[in-house]
Structure formats: C-alpha cells, structure tokens
Scaffold this active site. Structure first.
Site, PDB file in Angstrom:
ATOM      1  N   TYR A   1       0.817  -1.216   0.000  1.00 30.11           N
ATOM      2  CA  TYR A   1       0.000   0.000   0.000  1.00 30.11           C
ATOM      3  C   TYR A   1       0.854   1.271   0.000  1.00 30.11           C
ATOM      4  O   TYR A   1       0.428   2.306  -0.484  1.00 30.11           O
ATOM      5  CB  TYR A   1      -0.909   0.032   1.238  1.00 30.11           C
ATOM      6  CG  TYR A   1      -2.260  -0.607   1.036  1.00 30.11           C
ATOM      7  CD1 TYR A   1      -2.356  -1.924   0.600  1.00 30.11           C
ATOM      8  CD2 TYR A   1      -3.426   0.091   1.305  1.00 30.11           C
ATOM      9  CE1 TYR A   1      -3.589  -2.514   0.431  1.00 30.11           C
ATOM     10  CE2 TYR A   1      -4.672  -0.499   1.136  1.00 30.11           C
ATOM     11  CZ  TYR A   1      -4.743  -1.804   0.699  1.00 30.11           C
ATOM     12  OH  TYR A   1      -5.975  -2.385   0.537  1.00 30.11           O
TER      13      TYR A   1
ATOM     14  N   LYS B   1       3.091 -15.310   1.556  1.00 30.95           N
ATOM     15  CA  LYS B   1       3.239 -16.018   0.277  1.00 30.95           C
ATOM     16  C   LYS B   1       4.729 -16.308   0.111  1.00 30.95           C
ATOM     17  O   LYS B   1       5.367 -15.928  -0.878  1.00 30.95           O
ATOM     18  CB  LYS B   1       2.681 -15.131  -0.855  1.00 30.95           C
ATOM     19  CG  LYS B   1       2.555 -15.800  -2.199  1.00 30.95           C
ATOM     20  CD  LYS B   1       1.498 -16.888  -2.264  1.00 30.95           C
ATOM     21  CE  LYS B   1       1.589 -17.625  -3.595  1.00 30.95           C
ATOM     22  NZ  LYS B   1       0.701 -18.805  -3.664  1.00 30.95           N
TER      23      LYS B   1
ATOM     24  N   ASP C   1      -3.126 -18.109  -0.221  1.00 30.31           N
ATOM     25  CA  ASP C   1      -4.149 -18.791  -1.029  1.00 30.31           C
ATOM     26  C   ASP C   1      -4.790 -19.932  -0.233  1.00 30.31           C
ATOM     27  O   ASP C   1      -6.012 -20.115  -0.241  1.00 30.31           O
ATOM     28  CB  ASP C   1      -3.567 -19.298  -2.368  1.00 30.31           C
ATOM     29  CG  ASP C   1      -2.272 -20.078  -2.215  1.00 30.31           C
ATOM     30  OD1 ASP C   1      -1.666 -20.063  -1.123  1.00 30.31           O
ATOM     31  OD2 ASP C   1      -1.861 -20.726  -3.202  1.00 30.31           O
TER      32      ASP C   1
ATOM     33  N   ASP D   1      -6.285  -7.018   3.893  1.00 36.79           N
ATOM     34  CA  ASP D   1      -7.437  -6.339   3.289  1.00 36.79           C
ATOM     35  C   ASP D   1      -8.386  -7.388   2.715  1.00 36.79           C
ATOM     36  O   ASP D   1      -9.591  -7.366   2.965  1.00 36.79           O
ATOM     37  CB  ASP D   1      -6.953  -5.392   2.184  1.00 36.79           C
ATOM     38  CG  ASP D   1      -8.099  -4.703   1.467  1.00 36.79           C
ATOM     39  OD1 ASP D   1      -9.016  -4.218   2.147  1.00 36.79           O
ATOM     40  OD2 ASP D   1      -8.083  -4.667   0.218  1.00 36.79           O
TER      41      ASP D   1
ATOM     42  N   ASP E   1     -12.135  -9.080   4.503  1.00 35.73           N
ATOM     43  CA  ASP E   1     -13.441  -9.049   3.835  1.00 35.73           C
ATOM     44  C   ASP E   1     -14.033 -10.456   3.791  1.00 35.73           C
ATOM     45  O   ASP E   1     -15.225 -10.646   4.011  1.00 35.73           O
ATOM     46  CB  ASP E   1     -13.319  -8.518   2.400  1.00 35.73           C
ATOM     47  CG  ASP E   1     -13.671  -7.032   2.294  1.00 35.73           C
ATOM     48  OD1 ASP E   1     -13.469  -6.315   3.291  1.00 35.73           O
ATOM     49  OD2 ASP E   1     -14.142  -6.603   1.224  1.00 35.73           O
TER      50      ASP E   1
HETATM   51  C1  IPM Z   1     -10.443  -1.250   3.988  1.00 36.66           C
HETATM   52  C2  IPM Z   1     -10.719  -0.627   2.653  1.00 36.66           C
HETATM   53  C3  IPM Z   1      -9.593   0.336   2.328  1.00 36.66           C
HETATM   54  C4  IPM Z   1      -8.316  -0.454   2.233  1.00 36.66           C
HETATM   55  C5  IPM Z   1      -9.826   1.165   1.051  1.00 36.66           C
HETATM   56  C6  IPM Z   1     -11.117   1.931   1.095  1.00 36.66           C
HETATM   57  C7  IPM Z   1      -8.678   2.097   0.795  1.00 36.66           C
HETATM   58  O1  IPM Z   1     -10.883  -1.603   1.672  1.00 36.66           O
HETATM   59  O2  IPM Z   1     -10.345  -0.506   4.973  1.00 36.66           O
HETATM   60  O3  IPM Z   1     -10.334  -2.469   4.050  1.00 36.66           O
HETATM   61  O4  IPM Z   1      -8.015  -1.038   1.187  1.00 36.66           O
HETATM   62  O5  IPM Z   1      -7.606  -0.496   3.237  1.00 36.66           O
HETATM   63 MG    MG Z   2     -10.907  -3.580   2.438  1.00 36.30          MG
END
Ligand code: IPM
Ligand code: MG
Length: 357
Positions: free
Chosen positions: A143, A193, A225, A249, A253
């Site tokens: 990032y 990885k 993975d 990230d 999710d």
């Molecule tokens: C998160 C989001 C952010 C990230 C985006 C909005 C920049 O996806 O907080 O997980 O990638 O960190």
């Molecule tokens: Mg995110």
C-alpha cells in the site's frame, strides 16, 4: 480513572453520516449510564472533504485527530469521485490518516452471532462458534511501498508497486498478535506467500523469531491462497490471523462475509500514540440517505473504542450484549433481514439497542 474523552468524529461519505449519528446516540447513552464525558469534534474526510476543500484529508482534520484521544470514522468514497486520479480520491484520505497517525495494526474481529447463523453463506455447522481476529498490518507493505507509479516503457503503459516490509514493522505487529492471542485461544496463524515472495520469506523469519518469546502461544504459518480456502472450509480453527496490508485487506473481507454481513463488523486501528475506530464496510452509496443502513458495525466500533481507548470494558460488553439481545428479538436492518424477522431502519435499530443498555 480518566472520565473525559476527546473524540474526533469523521462521518465521511455515503451512509457515513447516518451511522455516525447512531453511534453518537449510543455514546450519549453510555455517557449517562457510566458517568463519562465525550467531547466530540467533527472533521471532514474523503469525498465530503474533497468537495469542501479539494483535499481528502485537510490539515484541520488531521489536527483534530491528533488532539483527540480517539478517532471515530464512518466510511469514505463513492461513485462521484471514482474517476479522480488515485492520489486525489477519497480513499487517499483514509490511507493518509492511517499513515499520519502511525496506526500500524488493524484489528478486525469476525464473530458468528447465534441469531444470524442463517445469513452466513456457509452451513451452520461450519460457522457456529467462529470467533477469529484478523490483525492486518496497516501502514506498510504494498500500500505504501516505493517505488510506485505508472509510466511508459518500451512504448506501452506500465503500472507498478512495491511490496516491502522492514524488520521493525514485522516485529511490532507480530508481538501485538502474540500478546492479543494470549488473551484469547493462544493460537496465531501468520499468513504470507513465502513460496514466491522474498518479502514474505522475511516476514516468516521475523514472525518465527518473535515467537521465541511467546512459546505458550501456538504459531502456524500459512500461504495466503491456502488461508483463503481454509477460511471457508474450517473457519472455527482460526483464532488470531496476522498478515500484511494487502493480504489482510482481502482476508478480512472474506472473514467478514463468513459471519453474515459486513454491516456487522467493527475494526480498531492502533499505533503507539493514536487509535482510530471504523466499520470494515464501505460507504454503501446505493443506500445512502435513505436511513436504512445497518448501524451495528459503527456502534461496535464505538464499543471497541470504549474498550481499548477509554478502558471501559464493561461499557463495551454492555453494547455487545444489547446488540445480541436485539438480534435475538428479531430486529434486522435490510442487509441481514430474513423472512420471519422484523425489518427496521437505522433509527429504530439504534433505539432498540439503546433501550437494552
Ligand atoms: C479497507 C478498505 C480500504 C483499504 C480502502 C477503502 C482504501 O478496503 O479498509 O479495508 O483497502 O484499506
Ligand atoms: Mg478492504
């Protein structure tokens, strides 16, 4: 004990302002019940800040954040700003505040709520009892790595980024992961990885070194993975997952979706000096302004703030219990609604939670 807390309030975009209002109402109730004061100061971030000042993170906002005990942030982003260059987008405001406040660790709990087992995409037998925590490195990795950019090479466009981790960055997050695991089920899965990436080989080596001081905690290494797969096959086996920025990230999710709704997931981003609390979900522009968003992730983020920054664990548990109660009574916002349950809007959900404090 400290009884007065300065909180920076950054509502941001989309459903941000609506869910932030919900969290503030809950904080007001907590303030009365636990005799603590919250001094709230609002700041602009994301698209709202771009529209007002041209900058996704105005200096004024950063100043408010740095003068506060904690930052509460709702969500940033939306279609309106999607065509701006990466550097000028609402997301840049979020990345910049994480970096400026040195919030190197992002804690994202994924917990299965008994009342919501039906809304998980997984079978009940797999999801029941899941209680994991993704600890994502937040201020390094791909990032922020340099060099990065887009340019022309040999007559064609290229884009590139750098995934890089310094030893000190890996050390501090690994330490935190082991410390936190000690208060839980004492297991850490470090995700990388390392079969392909040098940066991951270093990650693995340093995590193993740090582990020497935490022999009471079990450490396993897992390729990203494989981890993505095991999360849907046997999510209950995970306790603490520690990983880099990009893998974290993605996996957070995934872990979030397992438990039913992203609308339920809070997060804490912490560093040496500052802390910021925000829901994992985004600004949901498709339902913004309608008053129907699920405020629970935002309210639980405020609860994490009460726990970690304000050292009021009993107030945090109070909120968590109220939420469990309301869910078991059948209250649902649209995102977690199922036939036979009561569909409510943001305000009614918030009020129901407050009524159970
Ligand atoms: C998160 C989001 C952010 C990230 C985006 C909005 C920049 O996806 O907080 O997980 O990638 O960190
Ligand atoms: Mg995110």
């Amino acid at each position: 004990m400290k009884k007065n807390f300065k909180i920076a309030i950054l509502p941001g975009d989309g459903i941000g302002p609506e869910i932030m209002e919900a969290a503030i109402e809950v904080l007001n109730a907590i303030s009365k019940k636990y005799n603590v004061q919250f001094e709230l100061k609002e700041g602009l971030i994301g698209g709202a800040a771009i529209d007002a000042t041209g900058n996704p993170l105005p200096d004024e906002t950063l100043k408010i954040a740095k003068e506060s005990d904690a930052v509460l942030l709702a969500a940033v982003g939306g279609e309106k700003w999607d065509n701006l260059p990466t550097d000028k987008r609402p997301e840049k405001g979020l990345l910049k505040i994480r970096k400026e406040l040195e919030l190197f660790a992002n804690l994202r709990p994924g917990k299965a709520y008994t009342a919501l087992l039906d809304s998980s995409p997984l079978k009940e037998t797999l999801i029941k009892g899941v209680d994991l925590l993704v600890i994502r490195e937040l201020t390094g990795g791909i990032y922020f790595g340099e060099p990065r950019g887009t340019e022309e090479r040999n007559g064609e466009k290229v884009g590139y980024n750098t995934m890089i981790y310094y030893e000190h960055e890996i050390k501090r997050i690994a330490k935190l992961a082991f410390e936190i695991a000690r208060g839980r089920r004492k297991k850490v899965t470090s995700v990388d990885k390392a079969n392909v990436l040098e940066v991951s080989a270093v990650w693995r080596e340093i995590v193993a070194e740090v582990h020497a001081d935490y022999q009471d905690v079990e450490l396993e290494h897992m390729y990203v993975d494989n981890c993505a797969m095991q999360l849907v096959r046997r999510p209950k086996d995970f306790d603490v997952i520690v990983t880099g920025n990009l893998f974290g990230d993605i996996l957070s999710d995934e872990a979030g979706a397992l438990t039913g709704s992203l609308g339920m997931l809070p997060s804490a981003s912490i560093g040496e000096k500052y802390a910021l609390y925000e829901p994992v979900h985004g600004s949901a522009p498709d339902i913004a302004g309608q008053g129907i968003a699920n405020p629970i992730a935002m309210i639980l983020s405020a609860a994490m703030m009460l726990d970690i920054t304000c050292k009021l664990p009993e107030a945090a548990r109070d909120i968590e219990n109220a939420i469990e109660k309301v869910l078991s009574e059948g209250y649902r916002t649209g995102d977690i609604w199922a036939p036979g349950t009561k569909k409510v809007n943001t305000k009614d959900m918030t009020q129901a939670i407050i009524n159970n404090l």
